[in-house]
Design a protein around this motif. Structure first.
Motif, PDB file in Angstrom:
ATOM      1  N   ARG A 218       0.815  -1.297   0.220  1.00  0.00           N
ATOM      2  CA  ARG A 218      -0.091  -0.017  -0.067  1.00  0.00           C
ATOM      3  C   ARG A 218       0.765   1.320   0.033  1.00  0.00           C
ATOM      4  N   GLU A 219       1.887   1.244   0.787  1.00  0.00           N
ATOM      5  CA  GLU A 219       2.760   2.239   0.803  1.00  0.00           C
ATOM      6  C   GLU A 219       3.421   2.762  -0.603  1.00  0.00           C
ATOM      7  N   GLU A 220       3.987   1.347  -1.191  1.00  0.00           N
ATOM      8  CA  GLU A 220       4.117   1.776  -2.587  1.00  0.00           C
ATOM      9  C   GLU A 220       3.314   2.356  -3.528  1.00  0.00           C
ATOM     10  N   PHE A 221       2.131   1.881  -3.333  1.00  0.00           N
ATOM     11  CA  PHE A 221       0.955   2.248  -4.151  1.00  0.00           C
ATOM     12  C   PHE A 221       0.787   3.918  -3.978  1.00  0.00           C
ATOM     13  N   LEU A 222       0.922   4.197  -2.596  1.00  0.00           N
ATOM     14  CA  LEU A 222       0.626   5.579  -2.287  1.00  0.00           C
ATOM     15  C   LEU A 222       1.602   6.436  -2.806  1.00  0.00           C
ATOM     16  N   VAL A 223       3.020   5.732  -2.799  1.00  0.00           N
ATOM     17  CA  VAL A 223       4.351   6.769  -3.451  1.00  0.00           C
ATOM     18  C   VAL A 223       4.031   6.880  -4.799  1.00  0.00           C
ATOM     19  N   GLN A 224       3.423   5.968  -5.530  1.00  0.00           N
ATOM     20  CA  GLN A 224       3.371   6.045  -7.003  1.00  0.00           C
ATOM     21  C   GLN A 224       2.054   7.242  -7.361  1.00  0.00           C
ATOM     22  N   GLN A 225       1.344   6.992  -6.454  1.00  0.00           N
ATOM     23  CA  GLN A 225       0.003   8.046  -6.688  1.00  0.00           C
ATOM     24  C   GLN A 225       0.421   9.300  -6.273  1.00  0.00           C
ATOM     25  N   LYS A 226       1.266   9.543  -5.474  1.00  0.00           N
ATOM     26  CA  LYS A 226       1.842  10.802  -5.066  1.00  0.00           C
ATOM     27  C   LYS A 226       2.374  11.343  -6.473  1.00  0.00           C
ATOM     28  N   GLN A 227       3.655  10.527  -6.597  1.00  0.00           N
ATOM     29  CA  GLN A 227       4.289  10.860  -7.979  1.00  0.00           C
ATOM     30  C   GLN A 227       3.332  11.445  -9.346  1.00  0.00           C
ATOM     31  N   GLU A 228       2.395  10.449  -9.222  1.00  0.00           N
ATOM     32  CA  GLU A 228       1.386  10.800 -10.527  1.00  0.00           C
ATOM     33  C   GLU A 228       0.625  12.046 -10.152  1.00  0.00           C
ATOM     34  N   GLN A 229       0.182  12.461  -8.994  1.00  0.00           N
ATOM     35  CA  GLN A 229      -0.446  13.580  -8.460  1.00  0.00           C
ATOM     36  C   GLN A 229       0.655  14.936  -8.630  1.00  0.00           C
ATOM     37  N   LYS A 230       1.846  14.520  -8.380  1.00  0.00           N
ATOM     38  CA  LYS A 230       2.728  15.812  -8.477  1.00  0.00           C
ATOM     39  C   LYS A 230       3.068  16.201 -10.235  1.00  0.00           C
TER      40      LYS A 230
END
Length: 683
Positions: A218-230
């Motif tokens: 889930r942490e990896e997914f959130l990191v990817q989501q954060k990068q996408e949002q950036k």
């Protein structure tokens, strides 16, 4: 050519042909044998082409070979005439045609084999649109197209697998290695289970480990989501910056603008866009559709032989002659009207061309303006990123523009003043030159008059005397010399005059000779001028003739243009008739009964049936009239006799009144007449 023949012979001597030719034997082959060799090469590429040429008609062989060469995408050299020559040469088996084909085929046999194999499954069968209206035929044709697309994808995958470098042995090795790794992993898992079973609360620890793994994922997914949002935020900021730049540019453009100017711009844009939508784009679409239709017709038609081409050429010539005859008749009948309207048609065509050209220029200018605005916005962004400075504000920019305008007005005024001064200077120079020329002409005329009168040099001496007298007066005024000085001055002046006369005497002699030469030259000049005038008159007459010829040619050009427009109109009428005929055929072939009823054929059949029924009714009426004709004629005759009888009675009654006959006789005569009339009526 010799290198080409060598390559052909070498490749034919190799496998799979093994012909055992040399240059002499190959060059001495007959046309039929050469065509057989070409057929063998084509059979190696496509096995369906295995045929003995001696058992086949030459037109069929040429058609078969041309179809295969078209599938293999062989391009014969030259234009359409050369293509017809190529087909004739292929039928005959001429060497200049067959040798290049053999050379091209033998250079790329493997590639052509693949292309021929694919052509079996990828060349579509052309089904007429009339048959596609049937549901079963349409469904089977769709299935056929879907199968073709599936074959394309499978063939591409197969080729990719062939070129990828994988082999079955390597795949088997990989599978065996993966199975071994799987067994090792199973053993490790069993060992770990045995170890864990000895530990207390191992189930809770396993749950915690699984939860930890889930949280890490889930942490990896959130990191990817954060990068996408950036990334999305960065793109949104860029869009916002572009929108701000566009807004600033629009504000700057609208700062000095008025509602009237904006309305005019919008009206111009509306007119331009309406012109593009209503006139330009539909014409381009129609032209493209016509081109596509012609190309589809050409592609759908099978390859034709020489006889078919000759028939088509003869038909084209006949149709052209008929069109020319009809055009001549039309021109003979409507020469006056066409001459009136041809100029207007020409002007309308010129204006439409200019309009199209201006529309294209305007569209290009708009595209350039959009690209320049994009470049300007990009440059401003780069400047902000590098320097960190903002762009010029509106007020500062307006002040700068007002200063530039004031300076521009001052510059224009100064430039205008300089231009006026230059113009005045030029006028003064020209007047000075004109005055000098006049002075020289007057001096020359004065000298000629003096020579005629025999007083050459008089003006010069007079000028000298005047100059001397002026000097004398000045000297007298200045110093008041004595009479001796005056006498000395007179002596000096006389001596000067005598010297001048002695100097001018040889000049006068030379001037006489020059005068004779001048007369001779004037005579020659007059002769040359007469020749020039005659030559100019001849050239003027030639020019008038050429102008008349040009006018005649221009009229012929206008007539040809009118003929061209007439032929275009006739072609359009024929196309409309052809469309009607095709619509009639589609409606007649369609399964819908309502559409069939709408066809012209059905309407004509109905009209014919109605007319036949009317004819039957009229025949029956005619038959009844014929049967009752004799009786009716008898009845008519009886009525005519009755009319005569009544007239006779009337006359008798009038006579009786005139002669005053007794009443008894009159009544008796009337009774007899009535009895006769009744007897006739009964008959």
């Amino acid at each position: 050519m010799s290198d080409q023949i060598k390559y052909i012979v070498d490749s034919l001597n190799k496998e799979p042909f093994k012909k055992n030719y040399n240059l002499i034997t190959f060059d001495s082959l007959e046309p039929i044998q050469l065509l057989q060799v070409l057929n063998d090469v084509l059979a190696e590429i496509d096995p369906k082409q295995v045929v003995d040429i001696r058992e086949e008609m030459p037109e069929q062989t040429a058609k078969r070979m041309l179809n295969l060469l078209g599938i293999l995408k062989y391009k014969p050299p030259g234009n359409a005439k050369d293509i017809s020559i190529f087909r004739q040469g292929l039928v005959i088996g001429s060497k200049p045609v067959v040798y290049p084909v053999l050379h091209w085929l033998l250079q790329r046999t493997n590639e052509l084999k693949k292309r021929a194999y694919l052509a079996r499954f990828l060349v579509k069968l052309e089904v007429p649109s009339e048959f596609l209206q049937d549901e079963t035929v349409a469904d089977t044709y769709k299935q056929y197209e879907e199968c073709m697309e599936a074959f394309k994808t499978l063939h591409k995958e197969c080729e990719q697998l062939k070129t990828s470098g994988f082999s079955t042995a390597e795949i088997r090795r990989d599978i065996s290695a993966m199975e071994e790794e799987k067994d090792q992993l199973i053993k490790r898992v069993e060992r770990m289970k045995k170890r864990v079973e000895t530990v207390q609360n191992h189930q809770q620890m396993l749950k915690i480990a699984s939860q930890l793994r889930v949280e890490k994922e889930r942490e990896e997914f959130l990191v990817q989501q954060k990068q996408e949002q950036k990334n999305q935020l960065f793109h949104a900021e860029q869009r916002l910056q572009r929108a701000q730049n566009q807004l600033e540019s629009m504000r700057n453009a609208a700062a000095d603008a008025k509602p009237e100017s904006l309305m005019k711009r919008l009206e111009e844009e509306m007119k331009f866009n309406s012109y593009l939508v209503t006139e330009k784009f539909p014409k381009e679409i129609e032209s493209k559709k016509k081109q596509v239709q012609h190309l589809q017709k050409v592609a759908s038609e099978p390859a034709m032989g020489h006889s078919g081409l000759l028939e088509l050429e003869s038909k084209i010539n006949e149709v052209n002659t008929q069109i020319n005859q009809l055009i001549e008749k039309k021109m003979m009948t409507n020469e006056s009207t066409e001459t009136k309207f041809s100029l207007f048609k020409q002007q309308a065509s010129i204006i439409s061309r200019k309009k199209e050209a201006k529309a294209e220029e305007l569209q290009e200018a708009r595209e350039k303006l959009i690209s320049l605005e994009r470049e300007a916005s990009a440059k401003t962004n780069q400047m902000r990123e590098l320097d960190g400075t903002e762009t010029v504000k509106e007020d500062e920019f307006k002040r700068y523009v007002s200063k530039l305008r004031s300076k521009n007005t001052v510059f224009k005024k100064k430039h205008q003043i300089i231009a006026e001064i230059k113009a005045e200077c030029g006028l003064l120079q020209s007047t000075e030159e004109l005055l000098k020329q006049r002075h020289e002409n007057i001096q020359h005329q004065l000298q000629t008059i003096e020579e005629k009168k025999g007083l050459s040099g008089y003006s010069y001496t007079q000028e000298e005397l005047e100059r001397v007298s002026t000097l004398k007066s000045e000297v007298d005024e200045m110093k008041g010399r004595t009479l001796d000085d005056m006498s000395e001055m007179v002596k000096k002046l006389n001596s000067l005059v005598s010297e001048k006369k002695s100097v001018l005497s040889p000049v006068i002699k030379e001037l006489r000779q020059l005068r004779q030469k001048c007369q001779e030259l004037t005579m020659e000049c007059e002769e040359k001028k007469a020749q020039y005038d005659s030559c100019a008159a001849g050239l003027e007459s030639d020019r008038s003739k050429l102008e008349q010829e040009v006018k005649g040619l221009h009229e012929e050009c206008l007539q040809e243009e009118s003929r061209y427009h007439y032929t275009n109109c006739m072609i359009k009428n024929l196309e409309v008739q052809l469309r009607r005929a095709t619509d009639e055929m589609k409606a007649y072939v369609s399964s819908d009964q309502q559409e069939k009823r709408k066809t012209i054929r059905e309407q004509y059949i109905r009209n014919i049936a109605e007319q036949e029924n009317l004819g039957k009714k009229l025949r029956e009426e005619q038959k009844a009239v014929r049967e009752s004709y004799d009786q009716n004629m008898k009845q008519v005759k009886m009525w005519r006799d009755f009319e005569k009888l009544m007239e006779c009675k009337k006359k008798c009654f009038q006579k009786k009144q005139q002669s005053q006959v007794p009443v008894g006789q009159v009544t008796q005569a009337e009774g007899e007449d009535q009895e006769e009339g009744e007897d006739r009526l009964t008959l």
